[in-house]
Design a protein around this motif. Structure first.
Motif, PDB file in Angstrom:
ATOM      1  N   SER A   1     -11.572   1.538   5.924  1.00 45.42           N
ATOM      2  CA  SER A   1     -10.315   1.274   5.212  1.00 45.42           C
ATOM      3  C   SER A   1      -9.103   1.259   6.138  1.00 45.42           C
TER       4      SER A   1
ATOM      5  N   ASN B   1       0.841  -1.199   0.000  1.00 52.78           N
ATOM      6  CA  ASN B   1       0.000   0.000   0.000  1.00 52.78           C
ATOM      7  C   ASN B   1       0.878   1.252   0.000  1.00 52.78           C
TER       8      ASN B   1
ATOM      9  N   GLU C   1      -9.929   2.597   0.008  1.00 50.54           N
ATOM     10  CA  GLU C   1      -9.766   1.142  -0.106  1.00 50.54           C
ATOM     11  C   GLU C   1     -10.220   0.672  -1.480  1.00 50.54           C
ATOM     12  N   LEU C   2      -9.482  -0.269  -2.053  1.00 47.70           N
ATOM     13  CA  LEU C   2      -9.793  -0.743  -3.400  1.00 47.70           C
ATOM     14  C   LEU C   2     -11.075  -1.557  -3.434  1.00 47.70           C
ATOM     15  N   ASN C   3     -11.204  -2.512  -2.530  1.00 49.15           N
ATOM     16  CA  ASN C   3     -12.367  -3.410  -2.533  1.00 49.15           C
ATOM     17  C   ASN C   3     -12.950  -3.567  -1.128  1.00 49.15           C
TER      18      ASN C   3
ATOM     19  N   THR D   1     -11.257  -2.263 -11.169  1.00 51.26           N
ATOM     20  CA  THR D   1      -9.874  -2.741 -11.110  1.00 51.26           C
ATOM     21  C   THR D   1      -8.917  -1.726 -10.497  1.00 51.26           C
ATOM     22  N   THR D   2      -9.224  -0.429 -10.589  1.00 49.07           N
ATOM     23  CA  THR D   2      -8.247   0.601 -10.244  1.00 49.07           C
ATOM     24  C   THR D   2      -8.703   1.543  -9.138  1.00 49.07           C
ATOM     25  N   ASP D   3      -9.941   2.037  -9.235  1.00 50.76           N
ATOM     26  CA  ASP D   3     -10.415   3.070  -8.315  1.00 50.76           C
ATOM     27  C   ASP D   3     -10.833   2.479  -6.974  1.00 50.76           C
ATOM     28  N   GLY D   4     -10.613   3.266  -5.919  1.00 57.70           N
ATOM     29  CA  GLY D   4     -11.163   2.903  -4.625  1.00 57.70           C
ATOM     30  C   GLY D   4     -12.637   3.258  -4.579  1.00 57.70           C
TER      31      GLY D   4
ATOM     32  N   LEU E   1      -5.391  -9.305  -8.165  1.00 53.79           N
ATOM     33  CA  LEU E   1      -5.040  -8.160  -7.332  1.00 53.79           C
ATOM     34  C   LEU E   1      -3.523  -8.073  -7.149  1.00 53.79           C
TER      35      LEU E   1
ATOM     36  N   ALA F   1      -6.415   1.478  -2.625  1.00 51.64           N
ATOM     37  CA  ALA F   1      -6.290   1.860  -4.024  1.00 51.64           C
ATOM     38  C   ALA F   1      -5.006   2.660  -4.200  1.00 51.64           C
TER      39      ALA F   1
END
Length: 431
Positions: A166, A8, A191-193, A267-270, A102, A174
């Motif tokens: 997060s 991260n 956070e990504l996911n 895939t990219t943005d939080g 990921l 992210a």
């Protein structure tokens, strides 16, 4: 613990002009949503309303006007709708599919049953209308501003929860949302996911509450016009056309739910306020502007205009669907059309023929053509109903530039070679 900073890393660059831009959009999106309602509605007197500037400022200074944005009944209905979407995700059967790999090397597994949720919601809605008449489903039109307020509150709550969530140990952040600046990270998504067990918050919001509600809002607009004009047989051809176009697009998106797992949002943005307010507020209550306008300003097109607009929309849908089909087949290792491709030094293959040889984002061209087709049924008495086209074109151009920057970092000098092979960004020979 030693691996955490590498997994991260701190974000060192900003998008959207950094924290000032993030703050401006965070305040601006809700304000613009209200502005599009009061700037184009019966309540305010037209589209645009025939109000002098002094009356507008007097309204904003009146506490009763601000109180009028809240509707407790609309808020409870919205909460019930949101709960319905969660429960439907949990209890309806659905296929399990894997997303992209990921940074950890793992892949998330998603449950896809958005189309089933849509089918259930649509069945219950149409059943209720059949039993109790169109007047029973006009509340989304009648309480529109109250629903907007409820959706904005839900967006703020969801973004706040995900930002706080997060900071738990083990979160995968992210790459673009870990600046340490609260305003920016809250907006862009830290956070990504974000997930609670197998419930993925980001993909749930991307495809369910707002997108399905958009279809229900359009149906409510048809019911509102039918109630006024004496039945569904009196509903204007323009409004039926908007419902057909937008409903078809929504149905296609929900049926092809698995396609979203390869999009930049996933895939990219939080998941922050940007996506939360976009999914929960902007999609259902701004994208339905054309249908809402036609309730109080009915337009009869006639067969010639209907045929022309249908062909225009069909062209956009054909480009959008066939371009995505080529890309998805290729990503799965299939190439039924024997399309040419360019192989980068990392081994990644990029299409250079078919629709993806004509431009780097041909699916965006299809999107823009469809957006224009959805606005044409409103006629040419006001430019406000064409806001969606202008906004959507700007959004796609911005997304294309973000994608190009990401690919430039990812592929280095190979990306320059690829751009020589496919020079046009969205519209062949134009842009």
């Amino acid at each position: 613990m030693e691996k955490q900073p590498l997994l991260n890393p701190r974000t060192t660059s900003y998008e959207f002009l950094g924290p000032p831009g993030a703050l401006l959009i965070t305040l601006g999106v809700p304000s613009l949503t209200y502005g599009l309602y009061f700037g184009c509605s019966e309540e305010s007197g037209g589209c645009p309303p025939k109000l002098v500037l002094s009356r507008i400022f007097l309204s904003l200074a009146d506490p009763e006007w601000w109180k009028g944005l809240w509707d407790a009944q609309a808020a409870l209905i919205y909460l019930a709708w949101y709960t319905f979407c969660i429960v439907s995700w949990a209890i309806l059967p659905g296929e399990r599919v894997e997303g992209t790999t990921l940074r950890t090397g793992a892949k998330k597994t998603y449950k896809i049953n958005a189309f089933s949720t849509f089918s259930l919601a649509l069945s219950l809605t149409l059943g209720g209308i059949y039993l109790y008449g169109p007047q029973s489903f006009t509340f989304l039109y009648d309480k529109f501003v109250g629903f907007v307020t409820a959706a904005i509150i839900a967006s703020v709550c969801q973004a706040t929860f995900c930002y706080a969530f997060s900071f738990r140990p083990g979160s995968l952040l992210a790459l673009g949302g870990n600046t340490g600046n609260f305003v920016y990270d809250f907006f862009i998504g830290r956070e990504l996911n974000p997930s609670i067990g197998s419930f993925d918050i980001k993909t749930f919001h991307e495809i369910r509450p707002g997108l399905i509600l958009w279809a229900l809002v359009d149906i409510s607009m048809v019911c509102a016009q039918a109630t006024r004009r004496g039945g569904f047989g009196k509903v204007t051809d323009s409004l039926w056309l908007v419902l057909l176009f937008q409903g078809g697009y929504i149905t296609d998106s929900l049926y092809n739910e698995s396609d979203i797992f390869r999009q930049m949002d996933i895939t990219t943005d939080g998941f922050g306020f940007m996506l939360a307010v976009g999914d929960l507020t902007w999609v259902p209550f701004v994208y339905s502007l054309q249908a809402r306008y036609l309730v109080f300003n009915p337009v009869e097109l006639g067969p010639v205009w209907i045929a022309a607009i249908v062909l225009f929309n069909a062209a956009g849908l054909y480009i959008f669907r066939t371009a995505n089909s080529e890309k998805n087949d290729f990503r799965r290792g299939a190439n039924p059309k024997n399309l040419e491709f360019f192989t980068t030094e990392s081994g990644t293959k990029l299409l250079t023929s078919g629709w993806w040889g004509a431009s780097r984002h041909p699916n965006y061209l299809g999107d823009i053509l469809m957006a224009l087709a959805w606005s044409l049924p409103t006629g040419f008495d006001t430019p406000i109903t064409y806001f969606y086209v202008v906004y959507f074109a700007g959004l796609l151009i911005h997304r294309q530039r973000r994608d190009d920057e990401n690919c430039k970092r990812k592929y280095g000098k190979d990306w320059k070679k690829y751009m020589e092979l496919v020079p046009y960004r969205i519209i062949p020979y134009v842009y």
